[in-house]
Design an enzyme around this catalytic site. Structure first.
Site, PDB file in Angstrom:
ATOM      1  N   VAL A 152      30.710  44.297  79.016  1.00 48.30           N
ATOM      2  CA  VAL A 152      29.167  45.440  78.918  1.00 48.30           C
ATOM      3  C   VAL A 152      28.382  44.927  79.105  1.00 48.30           C
ATOM      4  O   VAL A 152      27.539  45.167  78.533  1.00 48.30           O
ATOM      5  CB  VAL A 152      30.102  46.032  77.629  1.00 48.30           C
ATOM      6  CG1 VAL A 152      31.493  46.637  78.391  1.00 48.30           C
ATOM      7  CG2 VAL A 152      30.415  45.982  76.435  1.00 48.30           C
ATOM      8  N   GLY A 153      27.833  43.909  78.161  1.00 43.02           N
ATOM      9  CA  GLY A 153      26.741  43.117  78.576  1.00 43.02           C
ATOM     10  C   GLY A 153      26.342  43.065  76.883  1.00 43.02           C
ATOM     11  O   GLY A 153      25.161  42.688  76.031  1.00 43.02           O
ATOM     12  N   VAL A 181      23.964  40.247  76.403  1.00 46.10           N
ATOM     13  CA  VAL A 181      22.701  40.524  76.670  1.00 46.10           C
ATOM     14  C   VAL A 181      21.201  40.793  75.704  1.00 46.10           C
ATOM     15  O   VAL A 181      20.233  40.779  75.519  1.00 46.10           O
ATOM     16  CB  VAL A 181      22.375  40.453  78.499  1.00 46.10           C
ATOM     17  CG1 VAL A 181      20.657  40.822  78.054  1.00 46.10           C
ATOM     18  CG2 VAL A 181      22.679  39.380  79.544  1.00 46.10           C
ATOM     19  N   LYS A 223      28.174  33.875  66.231  1.00 44.67           N
ATOM     20  CA  LYS A 223      29.328  34.315  67.080  1.00 44.67           C
ATOM     21  C   LYS A 223      30.753  33.864  66.573  1.00 44.67           C
ATOM     22  O   LYS A 223      30.613  32.433  66.143  1.00 44.67           O
ATOM     23  CB  LYS A 223      28.830  33.261  68.105  1.00 44.67           C
ATOM     24  CG  LYS A 223      29.927  33.222  70.062  1.00 44.67           C
ATOM     25  CD  LYS A 223      29.683  34.619  70.275  1.00 44.67           C
ATOM     26  CE  LYS A 223      30.899  35.155  71.049  1.00 44.67           C
ATOM     27  NZ  LYS A 223      31.015  36.314  71.928  1.00 44.67           N
ATOM     28  N   GLY A 274      30.292  40.235  68.114  1.00 48.84           N
ATOM     29  CA  GLY A 274      31.436  40.326  68.403  1.00 48.84           C
ATOM     30  C   GLY A 274      32.764  39.800  69.279  1.00 48.84           C
ATOM     31  O   GLY A 274      31.253  38.907  70.211  1.00 48.84           O
ATOM     32  N   ALA A 275      33.653  40.106  70.012  1.00 46.17           N
ATOM     33  CA  ALA A 275      34.203  38.892  70.919  1.00 46.17           C
ATOM     34  C   ALA A 275      34.714  40.610  71.648  1.00 46.17           C
ATOM     35  O   ALA A 275      35.548  40.546  71.052  1.00 46.17           O
ATOM     36  CB  ALA A 275      35.153  37.869  70.518  1.00 46.17           C
ATOM     37  N   GLY A 276      34.598  40.990  72.648  1.00 51.89           N
ATOM     38  CA  GLY A 276      34.831  42.558  73.005  1.00 51.89           C
ATOM     39  C   GLY A 276      34.731  43.595  71.904  1.00 51.89           C
ATOM     40  O   GLY A 276      33.933  43.553  72.116  1.00 51.89           O
ATOM     41  N   GLY A 284      24.878  48.691  78.448  1.00 49.37           N
ATOM     42  CA  GLY A 284      24.858  46.775  78.674  1.00 49.37           C
ATOM     43  C   GLY A 284      23.614  46.253  79.981  1.00 49.37           C
ATOM     44  O   GLY A 284      22.716  45.865  79.920  1.00 49.37           O
ATOM     45  N   GLY A 315      20.441  43.262  86.112  1.00 49.28           N
ATOM     46  CA  GLY A 315      19.913  41.634  86.492  1.00 49.28           C
ATOM     47  C   GLY A 315      18.890  41.300  85.352  1.00 49.28           C
ATOM     48  O   GLY A 315      18.718  39.921  86.079  1.00 49.28           O
TER      49      GLY A 315
END
Length: 240
Positions: A13-14, A17, A37, A110-112, A170, A202
């Site tokens: 979902v971004g 970034v 992370k 997080g992760a997911g 995102g 982008g």
């Protein structure tokens, strides 16, 4: 404690970034920033990972990856299949709290989604946020289907005693459709929290020199940016 937990409504979902954008803005505004992370999956030992994206765009911030697993799976499953020990919520919270002692802001990515399992005991990013007493920032998709995922994330956060500080889109498309435009109004309702930003499509491929300005346009003053949700909605829907 200035710790923010960055979660997504889903994978892709971004979130990375958005985390990089927040870190870049906070650093540009003179703050000492660290990014944690907790569990990196789907990346080999010597391959670029999420924190490499953060360093590329945010520059001299402290980064800490607790553990990485090569297969692109949920952290618990990836750890089991790799033979490596899983990340626990306590381990992640301890790392963030330790960095908080020497930094102005610590972002925990997080992760997911919020309830993706880290370990066989059922530990999740929600447990990390609870242990830290940290607000949660939800990164969501712009289009169709995002309202249910956002509402579910916000509801489970509330049931676990967590505070959702806001929702960030995102990736905002260059040519938004009806669903995306309606979601500018509906996402804050689903999240029961303010819209804190929308990053232009982008931005994750931008040069570092232009990334910070894109982040500034796309994120709320709460994170050091200039994003005004009412003005953004008016401009996007063609109203003046």
């Amino acid at each position: 404690m200035s710790v923010l937990v960055m979660t997504g409504t889903d994978t892709g979902v971004g979130k990375t970034v958005v985390t990089a954008a927040a870190a870049a803005l906070l650093r540009a505004n003179g703050h000492r920033v660290a990014v944690v992370k907790a569990a990196q999956t789907g990346v080999g030992a010597h391959e670029d990972a999420d924190l490499d994206v953060v360093r590329r765009y945010a520059g001299a911030v402290t980064t800490h990856e607790i553990r990485r697993f090569p297969e692109p799976l949920a952290p618990e499953t990836a750890a089991l299949r790799s033979g490596l020990p899983p990340v626990t919520p306590g381990e992640a919270a301890e790392a963030a709290a330790r960095l908080d002692e020497t930094h102005d802001y610590v972002l925990v990515e997080g992760a997911g989604g919020l309830l993706v399992r880290f370990d066989p005991a059922g530990g999740t990013l929600a447990d990390v946020a609870w242990a830290l007493g940290a607000p949660v920032v939800v990164v969501a998709r712009a289009g169709l289907g995002t309202l249910n995922a956002t509402a579910l994330t916000a509801e489970v956060a509330g049931r676990r005693g967590l505070h959702v500080a806001g929702v960030i889109i995102g990736t905002w498309p260059r040519e938004p459709g009806t669903a995306e435009l309606c979601n500018l109004h509906d996402l804050p309702v689903a999240a029961a929290a303010p819209l804190l930003g929308a990053l232009e499509d982008g931005l994750g491929d931008a040069e570092p020199s232009s990334f910070v300005e894109g982040a500034r346009r796309g994120l709320s003053p709460w994170l050091g940016g200039k994003f005004d949700p009412e003005q953004f909605t008016a401009n996007s829907t063609g109203r003046t």
